[in-house]
Enzyme design. Structure first.
Site, mmCIF file in Angstrom:
data_model
loop_
_atom_site.group_PDB
_atom_site.id
_atom_site.type_symbol
_atom_site.label_atom_id
_atom_site.label_comp_id
_atom_site.label_asym_id
_atom_site.label_seq_id
_atom_site.Cartn_x
_atom_site.Cartn_y
_atom_site.Cartn_z
ATOM 1 N N ARG A 33 33.142 -9.779 -21.391
ATOM 2 C CA ARG A 33 32.142 -9.591 -20.334
ATOM 3 C C ARG A 33 31.040 -8.639 -20.782
ATOM 4 N NH1 ARG A 33 36.296 -8.889 -15.152
ATOM 5 N NH2 ARG A 33 37.367 -10.887 -15.440
ATOM 6 N N ARG A 92 0.390 -20.779 -14.165
ATOM 7 C CA ARG A 92 -0.247 -19.766 -13.319
ATOM 8 C C ARG A 92 -1.353 -18.980 -14.022
ATOM 9 N NH1 ARG A 92 1.311 -15.178 -15.363
ATOM 10 N NH2 ARG A 92 3.197 -15.155 -16.620
ATOM 11 N N ILE A 103 3.022 -23.214 -26.502
ATOM 12 C CA ILE A 103 1.845 -22.687 -27.188
ATOM 13 C C ILE A 103 0.667 -22.863 -26.238
ATOM 14 C CG2 ILE A 103 0.264 -22.983 -29.144
ATOM 15 C CD1 ILE A 103 2.659 -24.168 -30.709
ATOM 16 N N TYR A 104 -0.052 -21.805 -25.945
ATOM 17 C CA TYR A 104 -1.248 -21.935 -25.117
ATOM 18 C C TYR A 104 -2.315 -22.701 -25.898
ATOM 19 C CZ TYR A 104 0.595 -18.670 -21.652
ATOM 20 O OH TYR A 104 1.363 -18.083 -20.670
ATOM 21 N N ARG A 139 13.785 -17.309 -20.849
ATOM 22 C CA ARG A 139 13.413 -18.296 -19.833
ATOM 23 C C ARG A 139 12.053 -18.919 -20.106
ATOM 24 N NH1 ARG A 139 9.329 -16.627 -16.740
ATOM 25 N NH2 ARG A 139 8.910 -14.393 -16.728
ATOM 26 N N SER A 140 11.160 -18.174 -20.780
ATOM 27 C CA SER A 140 9.795 -18.605 -21.039
ATOM 28 C C SER A 140 9.357 -17.989 -22.344
ATOM 29 C CB SER A 140 8.875 -18.152 -19.891
ATOM 30 O OG SER A 140 7.524 -18.429 -20.187
ATOM 31 N N CYS A 191 11.067 -12.132 -19.535
ATOM 32 C CA CYS A 191 11.069 -13.424 -20.228
ATOM 33 C C CYS A 191 12.347 -13.565 -21.058
ATOM 34 C CB CYS A 191 9.829 -13.560 -21.108
ATOM 35 S SG CYS A 191 8.279 -13.546 -20.189
ATOM 36 N N ASN A 211 10.070 -10.850 -30.462
ATOM 37 C CA ASN A 211 11.341 -10.806 -29.750
ATOM 38 C C ASN A 211 12.531 -10.956 -30.678
ATOM 39 O OD1 ASN A 211 9.865 -12.728 -27.040
ATOM 40 N ND2 ASN A 211 9.946 -10.504 -27.289
#
Length: 300
Positions: free
Chosen positions: A155, A25, A236-237, A194-195, A174, A205
């Site tokens: 939990r 996107r 990797i972009y 997730r990404s 993310c 992170n």
């Protein structure tokens, strides 16, 4: 030598050598692998890269913005000279603008300028994401209560992915969940992403969650244990590849450096009392040596 550097560079090589180039996107293609896993033992090493500089102050303040201040207001970060969320800030009129790839009338992806109206009530925020979710469900407070009073609980988790709030979030989380346990007096967690923007996001992170785990362990009377880190879509972009190749070259030609030690102010016994001012006074890296900064472009 830094084990994190070795494992990180191995992932970068895997993406460049075996990855698939895909459209997304943002309008900037990525090279991706579908999944990856890291394991860290904080008793043996604090995970922060040495093949490039990781800015610990900014990393810790972003983590405290989410889990301590429990804020979605980008101005909180800007007041502390942290600019990493500027591109996702909703403007004063409640509008967020970005250039993204979207389908045209024939279903073909084309680059379009997107203007999304979140409403003035969300001005200067990132909408209903990250700290907003943590605050709404008192996630940090609930986790600390269980760690202190019911460490056997199976939990203990925090999930930032809440379907009811995705449409009003600028960027759905993310790093979206973490699961926690106490074993033999050690605090461990498993983090799901997730990404993963490997050059920009991942080094921040992992270091952030290692600090978070260490802080929670300290205030709950535990020792830091392990972090398992699972990634879906590690990428990797294409406009980041030269920077990653430079980082790989540094590893090959100069080698990595010893991992530093994390220092937390030992007088702090309440997570919400760790200093979150611009100077982040209660967190330091001891003997942090690195091979210098590498700049990577951001894609929205």
């Amino acid at each position: 030598m830094s084990q994190f550097d070795k494992d990180y560079i191995e992932l970068c090589r895997k993406i460049l050598n075996e990855g698939t180039e895909v459209v997304n996107r943002t309008g900037v293609n990525t090279v991706k692998v579908p999944s990856h896993h890291f394991h860290f033992d904080l008793e043996k090493e604090f995970p922060v890269l040495t093949t490039k500089q990781v800015f610990i102050r900014q990393a810790v303040l972003e983590m405290l913005w989410i889990y301590q201040a429990q804020s979605n207001d980008v101005r909180w970060l800007q007041q502390r000279d942290v600019k990493i969320w500027n591109e996702w800030e909703i403007d004063e009129n409640g509008i967020w603008t970005a250039t993204q790839m979207l389908p045209d009338e024939n279903g073909t992806l084309v680059k379009k300028t997107v203007h999304k109206d979140f409403g003035r009530e969300y001005a200067h925020t990132i909408g209903t994401a990250y700290g907003y979710i943590v605050r709404k469900f008192s996630m940090t407070q609930n986790l600390i209560d269980k760690l202190k009073n019911h460490p056997e609980d199976r939990r203990m988790l925090m999930t930032l992915w809440q379907n009811d709030y995705l449409e009003t979030a600028v960027l759905p989380s993310c790093v979206w969940s973490s699961e926690w346990d106490v074993t033999d007096g050690k605090l461990n967690c498993w983090v799901h992403q997730r990404s993963c923007d490997v050059p920009l996001g991942l080094p921040f992170n992992i270091t952030q969650y290692a600090v978070l785990l260490s802080m929670l362990a300290q205030v709950c009377g535990l020792k830091p244990g392990t972090i398992d880190w699972s990634i879906k879509d590690a990428h990797i972009y294409v406009n980041q590849t030269e920077g990653i190749k430079e980082q790989i070259r540094r590893m090959d030609e100069q080698g990595d450096l010893p991992a530093p030690k994390l220092w937390l102010n030992p007088e702090i016994d309440d997570f919400f009392k760790f200093d979150n001012s611009r100077d982040c006074l209660d967190v330091k890296l001891i003997d942090y040596r690195h091979l210098g900064k590498i700049s990577f472009p951001i894609s929205q």
